[in-house]
Design an enzyme around this catalytic site. Sequence first.
Site, PDB file in Angstrom:
ATOM      1  N   CYS A  98       0.864  -1.177   0.000  1.00 25.03           N
ATOM      2  CA  CYS A  98       0.000   0.000   0.000  1.00 25.03           C
ATOM      3  C   CYS A  98       0.898   1.223   0.000  1.00 25.03           C
ATOM      4  O   CYS A  98       1.735   1.386   0.878  1.00 25.03           O
ATOM      5  CB  CYS A  98      -0.883  -0.023   1.244  1.00 25.03           C
ATOM      6  SG  CYS A  98      -1.690   1.548   1.568  1.00 25.03           S
ATOM      7  N   CYS A 102      -3.342   7.547  -1.735  1.00 24.42           N
ATOM      8  CA  CYS A 102      -4.641   7.662  -2.416  1.00 24.42           C
ATOM      9  C   CYS A 102      -5.740   8.183  -1.510  1.00 24.42           C
ATOM     10  O   CYS A 102      -6.689   8.802  -1.982  1.00 24.42           O
ATOM     11  CB  CYS A 102      -5.070   6.315  -2.970  1.00 24.42           C
ATOM     12  SG  CYS A 102      -3.716   5.246  -3.421  1.00 24.42           S
ATOM     13  N   THR A 189      -4.138   4.750   7.356  1.00 20.71           N
ATOM     14  CA  THR A 189      -3.094   4.404   6.396  1.00 20.71           C
ATOM     15  C   THR A 189      -2.141   5.577   6.182  1.00 20.71           C
ATOM     16  O   THR A 189      -2.584   6.687   5.907  1.00 20.71           O
ATOM     17  CB  THR A 189      -3.767   4.031   5.057  1.00 20.71           C
ATOM     18  OG1 THR A 189      -4.539   2.860   5.262  1.00 20.71           O
ATOM     19  CG2 THR A 189      -2.745   3.787   3.964  1.00 20.71           C
ATOM     20  N   GLU A 255      -0.228   1.492   9.257  1.00 16.50           N
ATOM     21  CA  GLU A 255      -1.504   2.031   9.742  1.00 16.50           C
ATOM     22  C   GLU A 255      -1.347   2.441  11.190  1.00 16.50           C
ATOM     23  O   GLU A 255      -0.543   1.858  11.916  1.00 16.50           O
ATOM     24  CB  GLU A 255      -2.597   0.955   9.659  1.00 16.50           C
ATOM     25  CG  GLU A 255      -3.527   1.086   8.477  1.00 16.50           C
ATOM     26  CD  GLU A 255      -2.986   0.473   7.197  1.00 16.50           C
ATOM     27  OE1 GLU A 255      -3.480   0.835   6.140  1.00 16.50           O
ATOM     28  OE2 GLU A 255      -2.078  -0.357   7.258  1.00 16.50           O
ATOM     29  N   HIS A 290     -12.710   5.801  -3.066  1.00 12.73           N
ATOM     30  CA  HIS A 290     -11.714   4.883  -2.512  1.00 12.73           C
ATOM     31  C   HIS A 290     -12.005   3.432  -2.920  1.00 12.73           C
ATOM     32  O   HIS A 290     -11.087   2.622  -3.035  1.00 12.73           O
ATOM     33  CB  HIS A 290     -11.601   5.038  -0.999  1.00 12.73           C
ATOM     34  CG  HIS A 290     -10.231   4.698  -0.495  1.00 12.73           C
ATOM     35  ND1 HIS A 290      -9.087   5.213  -1.044  1.00 12.73           N
ATOM     36  CD2 HIS A 290      -9.820   3.856   0.486  1.00 12.73           C
ATOM     37  CE1 HIS A 290      -8.032   4.712  -0.420  1.00 12.73           C
ATOM     38  NE2 HIS A 290      -8.447   3.877   0.509  1.00 12.73           N
ATOM     39  N   TYR A 294      -9.326   0.719  -5.129  1.00 12.30           N
ATOM     40  CA  TYR A 294      -8.907  -0.650  -4.824  1.00 12.30           C
ATOM     41  C   TYR A 294      -8.798  -1.544  -6.057  1.00 12.30           C
ATOM     42  O   TYR A 294      -8.062  -2.530  -6.038  1.00 12.30           O
ATOM     43  CB  TYR A 294      -9.864  -1.269  -3.789  1.00 12.30           C
ATOM     44  CG  TYR A 294      -9.473  -0.933  -2.363  1.00 12.30           C
ATOM     45  CD1 TYR A 294      -9.117   0.353  -2.017  1.00 12.30           C
ATOM     46  CD2 TYR A 294      -9.447  -1.910  -1.376  1.00 12.30           C
ATOM     47  CE1 TYR A 294      -8.749   0.668  -0.728  1.00 12.30           C
ATOM     48  CE2 TYR A 294      -9.077  -1.604  -0.078  1.00 12.30           C
ATOM     49  CZ  TYR A 294      -8.729  -0.314   0.244  1.00 12.30           C
ATOM     50  OH  TYR A 294      -8.359  -0.013   1.524  1.00 12.30           O
ATOM     51  N   CYS A 297      -4.881  -0.349  -7.057  1.00 12.30           N
ATOM     52  CA  CYS A 297      -3.710  -0.712  -6.235  1.00 12.30           C
ATOM     53  C   CYS A 297      -3.616  -2.217  -5.998  1.00 12.30           C
ATOM     54  O   CYS A 297      -2.547  -2.806  -6.121  1.00 12.30           O
ATOM     55  CB  CYS A 297      -3.720   0.047  -4.916  1.00 12.30           C
ATOM     56  SG  CYS A 297      -4.933  -0.516  -3.707  1.00 12.30           S
ATOM     57  N   GLU A 445      -7.049  -5.620   4.337  1.00 11.59           N
ATOM     58  CA  GLU A 445      -7.471  -4.323   3.822  1.00 11.59           C
ATOM     59  C   GLU A 445      -8.398  -4.483   2.617  1.00 11.59           C
ATOM     60  O   GLU A 445      -9.294  -3.674   2.409  1.00 11.59           O
ATOM     61  CB  GLU A 445      -6.263  -3.461   3.458  1.00 11.59           C
ATOM     62  CG  GLU A 445      -6.670  -2.006   3.250  1.00 11.59           C
ATOM     63  CD  GLU A 445      -5.509  -1.112   2.903  1.00 11.59           C
ATOM     64  OE1 GLU A 445      -4.684  -1.514   2.072  1.00 11.59           O
ATOM     65  OE2 GLU A 445      -5.439  -0.009   3.464  1.00 11.59           O
TER      66      GLU A 445
END
Length: 481
Positions: A98, A102, A189, A255, A290, A294, A297, A445
């Site tokens: 990650c 973003c 994050t 995180e 978001h 996903y 990424c 995640e």
Amino acid sequence: MMTGKEYIESIRRMDMNIWMFGEKIKTAADDPILRPSLNSVRATYDLAEQPEHEELMTATSNLTGKKINRFCHIHQSADDLVKKVKMQRLCGQKTASCFQRCVGMDACNALYSTTYETDQKHGTTYHQRFLEFMKKVQDEDLVVDGAMTDPKGDRGLNPGGQADKDLYLRVVERRPDGIVVRGAKAHQTGATNSHEILVMPTVAMKPEDKDYAVSFSVPIDTKGIIMIVGRQSCDTRKLEGSSLDVGNCEFGGMEALVIFEDVFVPNERVFMDGETDFSGMLVERFSGYHRQSYGGCKVGVGDVLIGAAALAADYNGAAKASHIKDKLIEMTHLNETLYACSIACSSEGTKTASGNYLIDLLLANVSKQNVTRFPYEIARLAEDIAGGLMVTAPAEKDLRHPEIGPYVEKYFKGVAGVSTETRLKIMRLIENITLGTAAVGYRTESMHGAGSPQAQRIMISRQSNIENKKALAKVIARIED
Ligand code: SF4
Ligand code: FE
């Protein structure tokens, strides 16, 4: 735009309040556990410098006309939305982690349109304030940590109904020059690698929850902000100094629980204060963006995992087996299905009243719902192909040991022409993505990031337009009301 090196220095200069393993950490830049996560964010700067990635990694600001990093961009077209997903796939491929940047991009785009529509209805001036903030973010090429998830306490109670009122972040004092906020945001994050933290409410609010309908941004080293870093599976391996044993030699994610202990926010940084009727819109748009993310990424990380599984098959001498070939096809099919859905929700994007572009919310939610499932199957197949060695391999120190090293070398050798060390490297990478530190980003995640599966099902149900589908069926069957 900042270079990667300048970015690291800018983070080092900040005076953050970071805690990990019960100790205070000065900066992520010099900490062996946190540094890999900083490297992942750095990649978003480094890639923007490379001419071959300029098209995806940079954009032209609608606010200043300047060339900016796409992570700071306000999407101006459906094509911008598509490029965003492609950029995220690229960053996932380059970091297998990650890369954290973003969340802020998605929060900024959600606030851009929501502040505009709030002003239209309430006569407030949030949009202009937000534009000033956005110009700073773009000009200084900042990392913004989008913060949405409150701890939430008893899930059966609304914000104001909690025994401890701080379990949802709220305004505790209003002053002429700003507000004071208290509460926390969980699972943040990239918190230790960010310049700013941009807070939003976590749910749609009722009129009585006015103090909880708050959005603002402050520098992350503002007085009263405390970060407590979350543990990851195998995190302390990073202290051992063996890149072989960690699997991913350079990158990672992080995180933290971010606490706001009576933090002062000046008026010019407040983007919502009490407009409960717009809190749902902000949540829906941020999570929509978001969820689109996903399908970019995770697909990039999936590319690395599929490649690692194929290499494991090569090194094991199993690459020609038809079931292995078929499993690699299945992994690719699942991975590209994730991507297809995020590309679709992007190209179906539409213009908001403020002028920026919003993804198709139904397709974005379908995309994320797929992400709650397919990476698990891709990981299962990678583990199947790799074999048990990915979790039973000895340490690098054993491999290098003069007495027992030759045994490790001899008994874990696969095909001729590939060293045992090389075979172990790929096993460790698969372990890292499926079970180790990167599994935070690739597995759990995928389930809970950008909202747990049920949150998408609620949105899918809201957007599905069943009445229209019923009408279609009636026409075909010649049913008249
Ligand atoms: Fe970006 Fe993916 Fe990390 Fe979210 S999970 S910040 S979309 S890389
Ligand atoms: Fe995430």
